[in-house]
Design a protein around this motif. Structure first.
Motif, PDB file in Angstrom:
ATOM      1  N   SER A 163     -62.892   6.066  47.245  1.00 48.42           N
ATOM      2  CA  SER A 163     -62.716   7.350  46.577  1.00 48.42           C
ATOM      3  C   SER A 163     -63.932   7.702  45.729  1.00 48.42           C
ATOM      4  CB  SER A 163     -61.467   7.321  45.703  1.00 48.42           C
ATOM      5  OG  SER A 163     -60.317   7.017  46.458  1.00 48.42           O
ATOM      6  N   ASN A 164     -64.393   6.722  44.938  1.00 49.16           N
ATOM      7  CA  ASN A 164     -65.545   6.971  44.067  1.00 49.16           C
ATOM      8  C   ASN A 164     -66.799   7.262  44.872  1.00 49.16           C
ATOM      9  OD1 ASN A 164     -64.546   4.537  41.502  1.00 49.16           O
ATOM     10  ND2 ASN A 164     -63.889   6.630  41.869  1.00 49.16           N
ATOM     11  N   LEU A 165     -66.972   6.583  45.989  1.00 46.98           N
ATOM     12  CA  LEU A 165     -68.136   6.842  46.845  1.00 46.98           C
ATOM     13  C   LEU A 165     -68.081   8.267  47.402  1.00 46.98           C
ATOM     14  CD1 LEU A 165     -68.569   3.526  48.910  1.00 46.98           C
ATOM     15  CD2 LEU A 165     -69.802   4.257  46.858  1.00 46.98           C
ATOM     16  N   LEU A 166     -66.926   8.670  47.890  1.00 44.46           N
ATOM     17  CA  LEU A 166     -66.793  10.017  48.457  1.00 44.46           C
ATOM     18  C   LEU A 166     -67.030  11.083  47.393  1.00 44.46           C
ATOM     19  CD1 LEU A 166     -63.643   9.416  50.699  1.00 44.46           C
ATOM     20  CD2 LEU A 166     -65.964   9.855  51.512  1.00 44.46           C
ATOM     21  N   GLY A 167     -66.508  10.853  46.209  1.00 40.93           N
ATOM     22  CA  GLY A 167     -66.637  11.846  45.147  1.00 40.93           C
ATOM     23  C   GLY A 167     -68.000  11.904  44.502  1.00 40.93           C
ATOM     24  N   MET A 225     -60.880  15.825  52.262  1.00 38.70           N
ATOM     25  CA  MET A 225     -62.060  16.278  51.528  1.00 38.70           C
ATOM     26  C   MET A 225     -62.264  17.783  51.702  1.00 38.70           C
ATOM     27  SD  MET A 225     -63.415  13.561  50.054  1.00 38.70           S
ATOM     28  CE  MET A 225     -61.782  12.906  49.723  1.00 38.70           C
ATOM     29  N   HIS A 226     -63.086  18.338  50.807  1.00 40.96           N
ATOM     30  CA  HIS A 226     -63.409  19.767  50.840  1.00 40.96           C
ATOM     31  C   HIS A 226     -64.916  19.974  50.997  1.00 40.96           C
ATOM     32  CE1 HIS A 226     -59.558  20.651  48.280  1.00 40.96           C
ATOM     33  NE2 HIS A 226     -59.280  20.443  49.550  1.00 40.96           N
ATOM     34  N   PRO A 227     -65.497  19.539  52.095  1.00 38.45           N
ATOM     35  CA  PRO A 227     -66.950  19.711  52.266  1.00 38.45           C
ATOM     36  C   PRO A 227     -67.282  21.172  52.575  1.00 38.45           C
ATOM     37  CG  PRO A 227     -65.996  18.158  53.873  1.00 38.45           C
ATOM     38  CD  PRO A 227     -64.882  18.895  53.258  1.00 38.45           C
ATOM     39  N   ASP A 228     -68.375  21.659  52.005  1.00 35.20           N
ATOM     40  CA  ASP A 228     -68.773  23.042  52.261  1.00 35.20           C
ATOM     41  C   ASP A 228     -68.958  23.301  53.751  1.00 35.20           C
ATOM     42  OD1 ASP A 228     -68.750  23.341  49.549  1.00 35.20           O
ATOM     43  OD2 ASP A 228     -70.930  23.386  49.307  1.00 35.20           O
ATOM     44  N   ALA A 229     -69.568  22.335  54.448  1.00 32.70           N
ATOM     45  CA  ALA A 229     -69.854  22.537  55.871  1.00 32.70           C
ATOM     46  C   ALA A 229     -68.567  22.682  56.682  1.00 32.70           C
ATOM     47  CB  ALA A 229     -70.691  21.380  56.415  1.00 32.70           C
ATOM     48  N   ILE A 230     -67.539  21.925  56.328  1.00 33.78           N
ATOM     49  CA  ILE A 230     -66.264  22.021  57.050  1.00 33.78           C
ATOM     50  C   ILE A 230     -65.523  23.296  56.669  1.00 33.78           C
ATOM     51  CG2 ILE A 230     -63.986  20.977  57.351  1.00 33.78           C
ATOM     52  CD1 ILE A 230     -66.133  19.432  58.792  1.00 33.78           C
ATOM     53  N   ILE A 231     -65.531  23.643  55.378  1.00 28.97           N
ATOM     54  CA  ILE A 231     -64.826  24.862  54.968  1.00 28.97           C
ATOM     55  C   ILE A 231     -65.502  26.095  55.554  1.00 28.97           C
ATOM     56  CG2 ILE A 231     -63.977  26.209  53.007  1.00 28.97           C
ATOM     57  CD1 ILE A 231     -63.949  23.656  51.370  1.00 28.97           C
ATOM     58  N   LEU A 280     -60.715  19.250  55.317  1.00 30.16           N
ATOM     59  CA  LEU A 280     -60.748  18.241  56.379  1.00 30.16           C
ATOM     60  C   LEU A 280     -59.841  17.065  56.043  1.00 30.16           C
ATOM     61  CD1 LEU A 280     -62.231  16.979  58.925  1.00 30.16           C
ATOM     62  CD2 LEU A 280     -63.829  15.970  57.256  1.00 30.16           C
ATOM     63  N   PHE A 281     -59.109  16.581  57.066  1.00 27.47           N
ATOM     64  CA  PHE A 281     -58.383  15.320  56.998  1.00 27.47           C
ATOM     65  C   PHE A 281     -58.987  14.368  58.018  1.00 27.47           C
ATOM     66  CE2 PHE A 281     -55.090  17.212  54.469  1.00 27.47           C
ATOM     67  CZ  PHE A 281     -54.450  16.140  53.856  1.00 27.47           C
ATOM     68  N   THR A 282     -59.230  13.134  57.600  1.00 23.33           N
ATOM     69  CA  THR A 282     -59.644  12.067  58.511  1.00 23.33           C
ATOM     70  C   THR A 282     -58.822  10.833  58.195  1.00 23.33           C
ATOM     71  OG1 THR A 282     -61.449  11.628  56.961  1.00 23.33           O
ATOM     72  CG2 THR A 282     -62.015  12.815  58.970  1.00 23.33           C
ATOM     73  N   TRP A 283     -58.672   9.939  59.184  1.00 25.91           N
ATOM     74  CA  TRP A 283     -57.827   8.764  58.964  1.00 25.91           C
ATOM     75  C   TRP A 283     -58.254   7.588  59.806  1.00 25.91           C
ATOM     76  CZ3 TRP A 283     -55.137  13.508  60.157  1.00 25.91           C
ATOM     77  CH2 TRP A 283     -55.055  13.783  61.530  1.00 25.91           C
ATOM     78  N   ASP A 284     -57.861   6.384  59.365  1.00 19.52           N
ATOM     79  CA  ASP A 284     -58.121   5.143  60.101  1.00 19.52           C
ATOM     80  C   ASP A 284     -57.253   4.057  59.484  1.00 19.52           C
ATOM     81  OD1 ASP A 284     -59.757   2.572  60.968  1.00 19.52           O
ATOM     82  OD2 ASP A 284     -60.576   4.247  62.133  1.00 19.52           O
ATOM     83  N   ASP A 285     -57.174   2.931  60.164  1.00 20.09           N
ATOM     84  CA  ASP A 285     -56.395   1.817  59.637  1.00 20.09           C
ATOM     85  C   ASP A 285     -57.235   0.839  58.828  1.00 20.09           C
ATOM     86  OD1 ASP A 285     -53.798   2.452  60.459  1.00 20.09           O
ATOM     87  OD2 ASP A 285     -54.188   1.753  62.489  1.00 20.09           O
ATOM     88  N   ASP A 286     -58.528   1.140  58.686  1.00 19.93           N
ATOM     89  CA  ASP A 286     -59.436   0.294  57.915  1.00 19.93           C
ATOM     90  C   ASP A 286     -60.149   1.155  56.873  1.00 19.93           C
ATOM     91  OD1 ASP A 286     -61.149  -2.357  57.773  1.00 19.93           O
ATOM     92  OD2 ASP A 286     -62.587  -0.693  57.838  1.00 19.93           O
ATOM     93  N   LEU A 313     -66.032   7.293  58.886  1.00 27.87           N
ATOM     94  CA  LEU A 313     -65.597   8.396  59.741  1.00 27.87           C
ATOM     95  C   LEU A 313     -65.706   9.724  59.001  1.00 27.87           C
ATOM     96  CD1 LEU A 313     -64.211   9.570  62.291  1.00 27.87           C
ATOM     97  CD2 LEU A 313     -62.012   9.021  61.201  1.00 27.87           C
ATOM     98  N   THR A 314     -65.283   9.742  57.750  1.00 27.37           N
ATOM     99  CA  THR A 314     -65.366  10.970  56.955  1.00 27.37           C
ATOM    100  C   THR A 314     -66.812  11.447  56.872  1.00 27.37           C
ATOM    101  OG1 THR A 314     -63.417  10.340  55.660  1.00 27.37           O
ATOM    102  CG2 THR A 314     -64.883  11.990  54.703  1.00 27.37           C
ATOM    103  N   LEU A 315     -67.733  10.518  56.576  1.00 30.20           N
ATOM    104  CA  LEU A 315     -69.145  10.880  56.533  1.00 30.20           C
ATOM    105  C   LEU A 315     -69.648  11.373  57.890  1.00 30.20           C
ATOM    106  CD1 LEU A 315     -69.054   9.517  53.734  1.00 30.20           C
ATOM    107  CD2 LEU A 315     -71.215   8.383  54.296  1.00 30.20           C
ATOM    108  N   GLU A 316     -69.229  10.699  58.934  1.00 32.10           N
ATOM    109  CA  GLU A 316     -69.688  11.061  60.291  1.00 32.10           C
ATOM    110  C   GLU A 316     -69.268  12.481  60.669  1.00 32.10           C
ATOM    111  OE1 GLU A 316     -68.297  10.077  64.845  1.00 32.10           O
ATOM    112  OE2 GLU A 316     -68.112   8.468  63.342  1.00 32.10           O
ATOM    113  N   ILE A 317     -68.038  12.844  60.370  1.00 34.97           N
ATOM    114  CA  ILE A 317     -67.540  14.169  60.744  1.00 34.97           C
ATOM    115  C   ILE A 317     -68.232  15.259  59.928  1.00 34.97           C
ATOM    116  CG2 ILE A 317     -65.497  15.642  60.824  1.00 34.97           C
ATOM    117  CD1 ILE A 317     -65.639  13.358  62.927  1.00 34.97           C
ATOM    118  N   ILE A 318     -68.386  15.012  58.630  1.00 30.27           N
ATOM    119  CA  ILE A 318     -69.060  16.009  57.789  1.00 30.27           C
ATOM    120  C   ILE A 318     -70.517  16.166  58.210  1.00 30.27           C
ATOM    121  CG2 ILE A 318     -69.762  16.587  55.431  1.00 30.27           C
ATOM    122  CD1 ILE A 318     -67.287  14.975  54.468  1.00 30.27           C
TER     123      ILE A 318
END
Length: 705
Positions: free
Chosen positions: A37-41, A147-153, A209-215, A222-227
């Motif tokens: 969470s802290n890394l993403l934020g 997440m709420h990335p500008d590029a995705i929104i 954006l919503f992203t998910w995984d079991d790890d 994955l979140t970084l990759e999609i954004i």
């Protein structure tokens, strides 16, 4: 790596994978959630302040049964993923969250489901669950990022967002139409996941954006990759395009931009502070200037923002200020401001009346939050500095979204009724009602001269403790920085500013008030405290020493008061000026004629200003200290030796001598003066002006009557 931009203004620097396997080694699943969470934020291109949320489904031991149970850890209500700590997560039993589906009565009754969330709490966790909890609970993966990335929104807010999502991501990322966050959207996400088991995430129209995984690590990556994929697509797609239809205006130079902002902000502040004192923020960054100068700025601004987080922070739409940078005339703009702001209020009231429901909360403050000034920048006003700054950051997010959407498609703001239903959502209203009561000086802005000394720092701290913003002014750069570091470290950098200012330098004083107007929007309180002390028999008092006392203690107090009066009258909100004078202004002392006379001039100046300011609600009062030795720079030099000599004692005995000569036999501390300065600036003394408060432990010679 420095951020670079293509011609359409899209950021092209790659997102950095900050995951450190060595640091993550040995972390529990909740700890990995916090780390992720802290890394993403930490990168505002990934999500804005307070926006988005994260979760993990974790097996934990139930305290009552002793059995292992599945528990949802999810960011709690009102948190920020970038700064969240472990206590910022809600924890809920997954079996109870799944059981909620059995009692759900349908979309019409969706809001009542929030009331059931506390019944699902695991381990008596006091952190309230947010309305986004079902969006995480029903995704059948252990780890979920929203997440709420500008590029995705920018994709989500485009007219053909579904088609763009497929073009960029293929089948790996799905798309769902706009739906207000809540229980129903959680069920939509569950249905999507069941029907699309290979999908890695989903774009929510006009949202994020919503992203998910079991790890945990794979979910982060994955979140970084999609954004990043969206960002790269925009760079390639918009290369060579002029953003927002190209430039219509050319920016003023930086100094002129600040000067115009300093003229406009106090006037706007006065016009929008009827319900509560507002604090301003100014932004003239490249992204803002590109937008406010653009041909399509006004048309796009009228459409409003798309993402709910953007909208809640920035209101339905901004107010575009009538200013022509090619023919800069701030006076003409100021003449038209009142009508423009009144028209905005009328338009907002009409929007409220068009969209309100029978059970809608009463209309809130109808004033704009965001003010766009061509050639100058963006001004935002809110109840405190942090909120004003963050509101500006959110509108920059909206600018980035509009830039991207309008470059590849047609930008679509949130439909008016949907926007209203979020702004006046009963659940949002309940959250607002739970907010703590504002402190007594919330929204006030104070300038404290001599701010690096004992009395100045103590007064600043007293004001900060009651919610004020404070500008510390002093000529001692080292002491000023130390005082600022101390106070901003304990009360946040948003609410403390410093300015090097010699109160005898007219240009420096004017510049300081200009800077304060740009930083906070104006001023409410002036504490004139800059001081000097001298001691010499009259026959040994040089003209230079006499003039130095008069310059600092009389002329300096005049200059700062004059500039404060100018802004206070523009704001037309009243205000308070507090002079820190001295017992010596009322009671003569031996070998201190220059000092005593200058202090007496201060007191009489305050009386004159009280007369002039009364009709405008500007109160002017005086605090008279005596013998404040602790933390005082005055007492650390030659003056101390001189006064010790005058009273035939040594340095160590001087404080006791002063204490014993007082009627109450008590030492006077900087905090005692600060308390009096707080009283005279607060609403507790709203009916007092032209008064003197002696804080001297009792001195009969200084009795005012």
């Amino acid at each position: 790596m420095l951020d670079t931009k293509n011609s359409a203004g899209v950021q092209s620097a790659r997102l950095e994978n900050k995951w450190d396997d060595e640091r993550a080694k040995g972390m529990s699943e909740p700890e990995l959630l916090l780390y992720r969470s802290n890394l993403l934020g930490s990168d505002k291109r990934i999500t804005n302040y307070g926006g988005g949320n994260t979760s993990a489904k974790v097996m934990e031991k139930d305290l009552l049964s002793g059995n292992m149970v599945e528990v949802l850890w999810v960011k709690g209500s009102g948190g920020d993923v970038g700064s969240i700590k472990m206590d910022g997560f809600s924890t809920l039993y997954m079996d109870k969250l799944r059981a909620l589906k059995n009692i759900y009565r349908g979309l019409e009754f969706e809001d009542e489901m929030v009331g059931y969330l506390p019944h699902c709490t695991f381990n008596l966790n006091p952190r309230a669950a947010s309305i986004d909890t079902p969006l995480h609970a029903y995704v059948p993966k252990k780890h979920v990022d929203h997440m709420h990335p500008d590029a995705i929104i920018a994709i989500a807010a485009a007219k053909n967002s579904k088609e763009l999502t497929r073009e960029i991501f293929g089948d790996s990322i799905g798309w769902l139409p706009w739906k207000r966050p809540g229980f129903e959207l959680g069920l939509w996400l569950e249905k999507f996941c069941i029907e699309n088991p290979d999908a890695k995430g989903v774009v929510l129209e006009s949202h994020g954006l919503f992203t998910w995984d079991d790890d945990a690590k794979k979910c982060y990556e994955l979140t970084l990759e999609i954004i990043q994929k969206a960002m790269d697509w925009f760079v390639a797609k918009t290369e060579g395009q002029a953003a927002f239809g190209g430039a219509k205006h050319v920016s003023l130079n930086a100094a002129d931009r600040r000067n115009v902002a300093s003229r406009l902000m106090p006037a706007i502040r006065g016009m929008v502070s009827a319900q509560q004192h507002m604090v301003g923020h100014f932004d003239d960054s490249d992204a803002v200037l590109e937008f406010v100068n653009a041909n399509n700025m006004e048309a796009l601004a009228k459409l409003g923002t798309s993402c709910p987080d953007h909208f809640l922070r920035t209101k339905i739409r901004p107010l575009v200020v009538d200013f022509d940078p090619a023919n800069p005339n701030a006076d003409a703009t100021l003449e038209g401001l009142a009508d423009a702001i009144a028209a905005y209020r009328e338009d907002y009231a009409a929007y409220y009346n068009r969209c309100k429901h029978d059970d809608s909360p009463p209309m809130r403050d109808p004033n704009a939050v965001v003010y766009l000034v061509p050639g100058v920048g963006m001004i935002t006003f809110a109840k405190d500095k942090a909120t004003a700054r963050i509101s500006g950051e959110f509108y920059i997010n909206a600018i980035n979204v509009m830039r991207g959407s309008s470059a590849v498609s047609e930008y679509c703001g949130l439909p008016e009724q949907e926007a209203f239903d979020i702004e006046y959502w009963l659940l949002e209203e309940a959250k607002l009602q739970r907010m703590p009561k504002p402190k007594s000086m919330a929204g006030r802005v104070a300038l404290v001269t001599g701010g690096a000394g004992g009395i100045g720092s103590a007064t600043a701290e007293r004001y900060l403790s009651e919610g004020a913003c404070v500008v510390l002014a002093d000529i001692d750069e080292v002491a000023l920085k130390a005082s600022s570091d101390n106070l901003s470290g304990r009360y946040s950098g948003d609410v403390v500013r410093t300015v090097m200012m010699n109160v005898t330098d007219e240009a420096a004083v004017i510049s300081a008030f200009t800077d304060m107007s740009v930083e906070y929007g104006g001023v409410d309180i002036l504490v004139s405290n800059a001081g000097i002390a001298s001691s010499a028999p009259v026959e040994e008092t040089t003209l230079a020493l006499w003039n130095k006392n008069m310059d600092i203690l009389s002329t300096g107090y005049f200059l700062v008061s004059r500039e404060a009066f100018k802004i206070l009258r523009v704001q037309d909100m009243g205000g308070s000026i507090v002079f820190v004078a001295s017992k010596n202004g009322l009671a003569a002392s031996p070998n201190a004629s220059a000092y005593c006379t200058a202090k007496a001039a201060e007191i009489h100046l305050a009386r004159c200003l009280a007369l002039e300011g009364a009709e405008a609600g500007i109160r002017v009062n005086v605090v008279n200290p005596d013998a404040v030795l602790k933390g005082s720079k005055i007492w650390s030099g030659e003056w101390l030796d001189q006064r010790a000599s005058t009273y035939q004692t040594d340095k160590d005995g001087l404080e006791d001598m002063y204490r014993q000569r007082s009627m109450l036999k008590r030492s006077v501390l900087p905090e005692d003066i600060a308390e009096a300065a707080y009283f005279l600036a607060s609403e507790a003394s709203a009916k007092s002006t032209g008064n003197i408060i002696n804080v001297d432990a009792g001195n009969v010679q200084a009795f005012t009557r």
